[in-house]
Structures are given as structure tokens and as C-alpha cells.
Design a protein around this motif. Structure first.
Motif, PDB file in Angstrom:
ATOM      1  N   VAL A   4       1.022  -1.063  -0.040  1.00 61.59           N
ATOM      2  CA  VAL A   4       0.046   0.000  -0.014  1.00 61.59           C
ATOM      3  C   VAL A   4       0.985   1.353   0.063  1.00 61.59           C
ATOM      4  CG1 VAL A   4      -1.892   1.282   1.281  1.00 61.59           C
ATOM      5  CG2 VAL A   4      -1.865  -1.299   1.209  1.00 61.59           C
ATOM      6  N   VAL A   5       1.015   1.953  -1.163  1.00 63.39           N
ATOM      7  CA  VAL A   5       1.786   3.154  -1.240  1.00 63.39           C
ATOM      8  C   VAL A   5       0.879   4.280  -1.632  1.00 63.39           C
ATOM      9  CG1 VAL A   5       3.654   4.111  -2.596  1.00 63.39           C
ATOM     10  CG2 VAL A   5       3.719   1.784  -1.944  1.00 63.39           C
ATOM     11  N   CYS A   6       1.121   5.241  -1.141  1.00 60.16           N
ATOM     12  CA  CYS A   6       0.487   6.759  -1.186  1.00 60.16           C
ATOM     13  C   CYS A   6       1.585   7.756  -1.465  1.00 60.16           C
ATOM     14  CB  CYS A   6      -0.284   7.153  -0.030  1.00 60.16           C
ATOM     15  SG  CYS A   6      -1.279   8.665  -0.296  1.00 60.16           S
ATOM     16  N   GLN A   7       1.705   8.289  -2.642  1.00 56.86           N
ATOM     17  CA  GLN A   7       2.437   9.353  -3.044  1.00 56.86           C
ATOM     18  C   GLN A   7       1.979  10.532  -3.057  1.00 56.86           C
ATOM     19  OE1 GLN A   7       3.832   7.398  -6.686  1.00 56.86           O
ATOM     20  NE2 GLN A   7       5.946   6.738  -5.814  1.00 56.86           N
ATOM     21  N   ILE A   8       2.240  11.490  -2.112  1.00 53.59           N
ATOM     22  CA  ILE A   8       1.786  12.741  -1.739  1.00 53.59           C
ATOM     23  C   ILE A   8       2.933  13.833  -2.330  1.00 53.59           C
ATOM     24  CG2 ILE A   8       1.264  14.432  -0.121  1.00 53.59           C
ATOM     25  CD1 ILE A   8       0.480  12.149   1.630  1.00 53.59           C
ATOM     26  N   PRO A   9       2.421  14.668  -3.469  1.00 51.84           N
ATOM     27  CA  PRO A   9       3.176  15.655  -4.003  1.00 51.84           C
ATOM     28  C   PRO A   9       3.792  16.713  -2.670  1.00 51.84           C
ATOM     29  CG  PRO A   9       1.224  15.479  -5.027  1.00 51.84           C
ATOM     30  CD  PRO A   9       1.219  14.679  -4.009  1.00 51.84           C
ATOM     31  N   PHE A  10       4.991  17.375  -3.159  1.00 52.66           N
ATOM     32  CA  PHE A  10       5.434  18.383  -2.167  1.00 52.66           C
ATOM     33  C   PHE A  10       4.177  19.613  -2.181  1.00 52.66           C
ATOM     34  CE2 PHE A  10       9.249  16.203  -3.489  1.00 52.66           C
ATOM     35  CZ  PHE A  10       9.799  16.029  -2.251  1.00 52.66           C
ATOM     36  N   HIS A  11       4.104  20.258  -1.131  1.00 52.30           N
ATOM     37  CA  HIS A  11       3.170  21.334  -0.544  1.00 52.30           C
ATOM     38  C   HIS A  11       1.622  20.962  -1.093  1.00 52.30           C
ATOM     39  CE1 HIS A  11       6.866  23.354  -0.278  1.00 52.30           C
ATOM     40  NE2 HIS A  11       7.222  23.178  -1.714  1.00 52.30           N
ATOM     41  N   ALA A  12       1.321  19.642  -1.235  1.00 52.05           N
ATOM     42  CA  ALA A  12       0.085  19.255  -1.496  1.00 52.05           C
ATOM     43  C   ALA A  12      -0.955  19.407  -0.308  1.00 52.05           C
ATOM     44  CB  ALA A  12       0.014  17.887  -2.079  1.00 52.05           C
ATOM     45  N   GLU A  13      -1.759  20.229  -0.374  1.00 53.07           N
ATOM     46  CA  GLU A  13      -2.998  20.508   0.595  1.00 53.07           C
ATOM     47  C   GLU A  13      -3.886  19.588   0.830  1.00 53.07           C
ATOM     48  OE1 GLU A  13      -4.882  24.199  -0.302  1.00 53.07           O
ATOM     49  OE2 GLU A  13      -3.101  25.456  -0.273  1.00 53.07           O
ATOM     50  N   GLU A  14      -3.990  18.490  -0.187  1.00 50.88           N
ATOM     51  CA  GLU A  14      -4.875  17.429   0.042  1.00 50.88           C
ATOM     52  C   GLU A  14      -4.132  16.292   0.550  1.00 50.88           C
ATOM     53  OE1 GLU A  14      -3.161  17.219  -4.456  1.00 50.88           O
ATOM     54  OE2 GLU A  14      -3.741  18.698  -2.865  1.00 50.88           O
ATOM     55  N   GLY A  15      -2.985  16.356   1.041  1.00 55.30           N
ATOM     56  CA  GLY A  15      -2.215  15.014   1.797  1.00 55.30           C
ATOM     57  C   GLY A  15      -3.046  14.535   2.744  1.00 55.30           C
ATOM     58  N   VAL A  16      -3.496  15.076   3.716  1.00 54.35           N
ATOM     59  CA  VAL A  16      -4.089  14.591   4.828  1.00 54.35           C
ATOM     60  C   VAL A  16      -5.439  13.902   4.312  1.00 54.35           C
ATOM     61  CG1 VAL A  16      -5.473  15.258   7.112  1.00 54.35           C
ATOM     62  CG2 VAL A  16      -3.297  16.367   6.706  1.00 54.35           C
ATOM     63  N   ALA A  17      -6.203  14.477   3.223  1.00 56.43           N
ATOM     64  CA  ALA A  17      -7.388  13.816   2.737  1.00 56.43           C
ATOM     65  C   ALA A  17      -6.878  12.552   2.160  1.00 56.43           C
ATOM     66  CB  ALA A  17      -7.863  14.635   1.877  1.00 56.43           C
ATOM     67  N   MET A  18      -5.942  12.607   1.548  1.00 54.36           N
ATOM     68  CA  MET A  18      -5.424  11.257   0.961  1.00 54.36           C
ATOM     69  C   MET A  18      -5.042  10.335   1.875  1.00 54.36           C
ATOM     70  SD  MET A  18      -2.757  12.965  -1.808  1.00 54.36           S
ATOM     71  CE  MET A  18      -2.047  11.471  -2.778  1.00 54.36           C
ATOM     72  N   VAL A  19      -4.444  10.447   3.009  1.00 54.68           N
ATOM     73  CA  VAL A  19      -4.304   9.615   3.982  1.00 54.68           C
ATOM     74  C   VAL A  19      -5.449   9.103   4.703  1.00 54.68           C
ATOM     75  CG1 VAL A  19      -3.129   9.050   6.311  1.00 54.68           C
ATOM     76  CG2 VAL A  19      -2.055  10.335   4.404  1.00 54.68           C
ATOM     77  N   ASP A  20      -6.379  10.189   4.933  1.00 60.24           N
ATOM     78  CA  ASP A  20      -7.731   9.908   5.429  1.00 60.24           C
ATOM     79  C   ASP A  20      -8.590   8.695   4.598  1.00 60.24           C
ATOM     80  OD1 ASP A  20      -9.883  10.730   7.567  1.00 60.24           O
ATOM     81  OD2 ASP A  20     -10.978  11.144   5.677  1.00 60.24           O
ATOM     82  N   GLU A  21      -8.334   8.963   3.328  1.00 57.38           N
ATOM     83  CA  GLU A  21      -9.155   7.881   2.409  1.00 57.38           C
ATOM     84  C   GLU A  21      -8.579   6.569   2.600  1.00 57.38           C
ATOM     85  OE1 GLU A  21      -9.776   7.523  -2.631  1.00 57.38           O
ATOM     86  OE2 GLU A  21      -8.890   9.254  -1.465  1.00 57.38           O
ATOM     87  N   LEU A  22      -7.213   6.424   2.873  1.00 53.84           N
ATOM     88  CA  LEU A  22      -6.608   5.057   3.024  1.00 53.84           C
ATOM     89  C   LEU A  22      -7.087   4.564   4.279  1.00 53.84           C
ATOM     90  CD1 LEU A  22      -2.616   5.207   2.368  1.00 53.84           C
ATOM     91  CD2 LEU A  22      -4.483   4.168   1.074  1.00 53.84           C
ATOM     92  N   LEU A  23      -7.299   5.246   5.225  1.00 47.21           N
ATOM     93  CA  LEU A  23      -7.702   4.876   6.637  1.00 47.21           C
ATOM     94  C   LEU A  23      -9.241   4.522   6.626  1.00 47.21           C
ATOM     95  CD1 LEU A  23      -5.968   7.584   8.906  1.00 47.21           C
ATOM     96  CD2 LEU A  23      -5.720   5.160   8.949  1.00 47.21           C
ATOM     97  N   ALA A  24     -10.178   5.053   5.397  1.00 47.85           N
ATOM     98  CA  ALA A  24     -11.660   4.858   5.222  1.00 47.85           C
ATOM     99  C   ALA A  24     -11.721   3.694   4.720  1.00 47.85           C
ATOM    100  CB  ALA A  24     -12.313   6.030   4.676  1.00 47.85           C
ATOM    101  N   GLY A  25     -10.642   2.884   4.110  1.00 46.51           N
ATOM    102  CA  GLY A  25     -11.047   1.790   3.251  1.00 46.51           C
ATOM    103  C   GLY A  25     -11.337   0.365   3.805  1.00 46.51           C
ATOM    104  N   GLU A  26     -11.903  -0.504   3.250  1.00 44.14           N
ATOM    105  CA  GLU A  26     -12.087  -1.678   3.889  1.00 44.14           C
ATOM    106  C   GLU A  26     -11.097  -2.331   4.434  1.00 44.14           C
ATOM    107  OE1 GLU A  26     -14.484  -5.872   2.731  1.00 44.14           O
ATOM    108  OE2 GLU A  26     -14.618  -4.188   1.225  1.00 44.14           O
ATOM    109  N   ASP A  27      -9.887  -2.402   3.921  1.00 41.87           N
ATOM    110  CA  ASP A  27      -8.803  -3.084   4.438  1.00 41.87           C
ATOM    111  C   ASP A  27      -7.575  -2.253   4.773  1.00 41.87           C
ATOM    112  OD1 ASP A  27      -9.433  -5.764   4.126  1.00 41.87           O
ATOM    113  OD2 ASP A  27      -8.949  -5.827   2.017  1.00 41.87           O
ATOM    114  N   ALA A  28      -8.035  -1.135   5.755  1.00 39.09           N
ATOM    115  CA  ALA A  28      -7.136   0.070   6.140  1.00 39.09           C
ATOM    116  C   ALA A  28      -5.971  -0.363   6.653  1.00 39.09           C
ATOM    117  CB  ALA A  28      -8.031   1.076   7.124  1.00 39.09           C
TER     118      ALA A  28
END
Length: 322
Positions: free
Chosen positions: A196-220
Motif C-alpha cells: 500500500v503506497v500513497c505518493q503525496i506531492p510536495f506542498h499538496a494541501e490534499e495530503g491529509v485527505a489522501m491518508v484519510d481515504e486510506l484509513l476509510a478503506g475496507e482493508d485500512a
């Protein structure tokens, strides 16, 4: 009076009569005269100034690295000009051009990418030391064992009984981050676990939302490895949204022992890099290249060890006894 006499007076040469020197300095002040630093550097065939080009001054790793370079340079009789590219290709190119035009004595560079254009330095014969991220074309290279550090960190998470580790990384064109992702990948492949790899761009304001989406998944994921301390803060914010606690609900380990790592509760487990020492090593290599002459074909690589520091964020609470 002659140009030579004026020059000696402005440079405080002792052979110039003090009264005459005072008259020259007074005239210079009245005229608003400023020495042409570039012309002076060309005439002297060099400066006592280095360029230090880093991608993000907010990142504690680069702050410590800069301190190591600056303090070692000072001991060697050099001053350092700091350029912060903010991970921007255009700014990096512009700053490297400026360093080349000003004929700095040498440069220490953390490149944005492997193909960063350093021709303005190399074509001018300016010695270059590359730090942290490798470069396709450049000089000596000083780094830490990123792949091995990520391997050790991921194995540690598994040894603490976390079973679904995720890697929070940067874009694939960031060499050091990619090495750490590969270290993580090697371990999960070895254990037959999903990647499970999440690549977050530098200065991406949506970074927290991207991790939150992972945590909301069925196999978090039940644990995280972040490739830098800035991403650890992103994960901590996402966990806080869901009222999850590291070391109890989720495991977390990060690269870089930032100053705040021991202040959070529980303290953050880290893969510590010797950032200050890397800066010192880069400065000494650059000094040697300036002294002995720069030869791109004889570039050296120095790889420093990383250290796993285990704290509460990666240790789950002990299971209750039956």
C-alpha cells in the motif's frame, strides 16, 4: 590619483597614507560607490563563498544539513550563500545559473531530480558536491542508507505485530523517497503482504485527505512508514481526524528525528539520519576539490548509516493476559 591607489585605499592596504585613505572613503561614500563583486571575483580568479542549494528549508533534515555545511565552511575560511528552491524546477535552474555567474568557489546541491541541470556550474569549472539525492551528472555524492533504513523500519513494524503497513512517500521522480519506497516494498514482498503506497506531492494541501481515504478503506492500513518527517505530520493530522492514537490503534515510524519527534505523545519512532554530519562531510569534500582541482570522472560517494530509534508510536500496547 591613480585607480591602483584608490583600490588600495578601499581595501585598507597599509601602504596608503591614512589621510589619503580617509579622503578616498569619503568620496566613495558621497558618490554612493559600491564594489563590483563579480568583476572582483573574476580578477581574483575565485571567491571565498560557496553556494548551498536545498529544496525545502522548512524540512528539519535540510535545516540540520545546512548548519553542518555552514559551520564546517566557516572553519575552512569560507562563507555560504543559501538558496531555497522550494522543490521548484525553475527556481533551482535560476539559482544554479546565479551561482555560476558569480563564480562561487564551490557548490553543495540537493537536486530536485536526477536530471537537474548543473551545466552552469560544471561548464564554469566550479566544484560540486551533491547531497541526499543522486544526480545523473555531478560531483561527489554524500547520502544516507535510505533503502536499508526503510527495510529496517518496515521489519520493525512487522516485528511489533502490525500486519498491514503502508508507505507514505513522495513522487517517484524524487530519488531518495523512491529508494525508501523500494526498501518498504522489498520487505512486504518478502513476507507476502499487500503493498500500500500513497505518493503525496510536495506542498499538496490534499495530503491529509489522501491518508484519510486510506484509513476509510475496507482493508485500512494498521501502520505507516513515512519517508520524511513532514509526511509524518500529515499522517498524525489524519489520525487525529479519526481520533486514532499511534501506538494503540495505529503504528507509525518516520524518517528523520525532527526536534518535535519526542514531544508528541506517544513519542515518534524514527529512522534517524546524521543530517549535520552529512553536511560536514559534504563541506570537507568540497574543500578538497577546491584545493586539488575538480575532476567529474573521479567522483566519490559517501554513504552514512541510518539508526532506528524505537519509541512509543510504533509499539502496540501489550495484549492483556488471560
Amino acid at each position: 590619483m591613480s585607480v591602483a591607489t584608490v583600490s588600495r585605499a578601499l581595501n585598507n592596504t597599509r601602504s596608503v597614507d591614512p589621510a589619503l585613505a580617509d579622503r578616498v572613503r569619503t568620496a566613495a561614500a558621497e558618490l554612493g560607490y559600491q564594489p563590483n563583486a563579480i568583476a572582483r571575483n573574476l580578477r581574483r580568479r575565485g571567491t571565498r563563498v560557496w553556494a548551498l542549494v536545498i529544496p525545502n528549508i522548512d524540512n528539519p533534515f535540510y535545516t540540520a544539513l545546512a548548519r553542518g555545511v555552514e559551520e564546517a565552511a566557516s572553519e575552512l575560511g569560507f562563507s555560504v550563500l543559501l538558496y531555497n528552491t522550494d522543490e521548484d524546477e525553475g527556481r533551482e535552474h535560476r539559482y544554479l545559473d546565479v551561482a555560476g555567474q558569480e563564480r562561487v568557489a564551490g557548490a553543495v546541491l540537493v537536486p530536485r531530480a536526477r536530471d537537474s541541470d548543473v551545466s552552469s556550474l560544471l561548464d564554469a569549472g566550479i566544484p560540486l558536491v551533491v547531497v541526499d539525492r543522486p544526480l545523473d551528472r555531478g560531483g561527489d555524492f554524500v547520502t544516507a542508507a535510505s533503502f536499508e533504513g526503510a527495510e529496517t523500519a518496515t521489519e520493525h513494524l512487522l516485528s511489533e505485530q502490525w500486519r498491514r503497513p503502508a508507505c507514505i512517500s513522495r513522487p517517484a521522480d524524487t530519488p531518495t523517497a523512491e529508494q525508501r519506497r523500494q526498501g518498504y516494498q522489498a520487505v512486504v514482498d518478502r513476507h507476502g503482504l499487500p503493498s500500500v503506497v500513497c505518493q503525496i506531492p510536495f506542498h499538496a494541501e490534499e495530503g491529509v485527505a489522501m491518508v484519510d481515504e486510506l484509513l476509510a478503506g475496507e482493508d485500512a492500513p494498521d501502520s505507516f512508514l513515512t519517508v520524511d518527517s513532514m509526511l509524518a505530520l500529515v499522517v498524525l493530522q489524519a489520525l487525529r481526524r479519526r481520533r486514532l492514537r499511534t501506538g494503540r490503534d495505529v503504528g507509525l515510524i518516520s524518517f528523520d528525528d525532527a526536534v518535535w519527534a519526542q514531544v508528541v505523545e506517544p513519542p515518534l519512532s524514527v529512522v534517524a539520519q546524521p543530517a549535520y554530519e552529512i553536511g560536514v562531510a559534504a563541506a570537507r569534500l568540497l574543500s578538497e576539490r577546491i584545493r586539488d582541482g575538480f575532476d567529474e570522472t573521479g567522483a566519490r560517494t559517501v554513504t552514512m548509516r541510518t539508526t532506528l530509534i524505537v519509541r512509543g508510536s510504533s509499539r502496540p500496547p501489550p495484549s492483556p493476559r488471560g
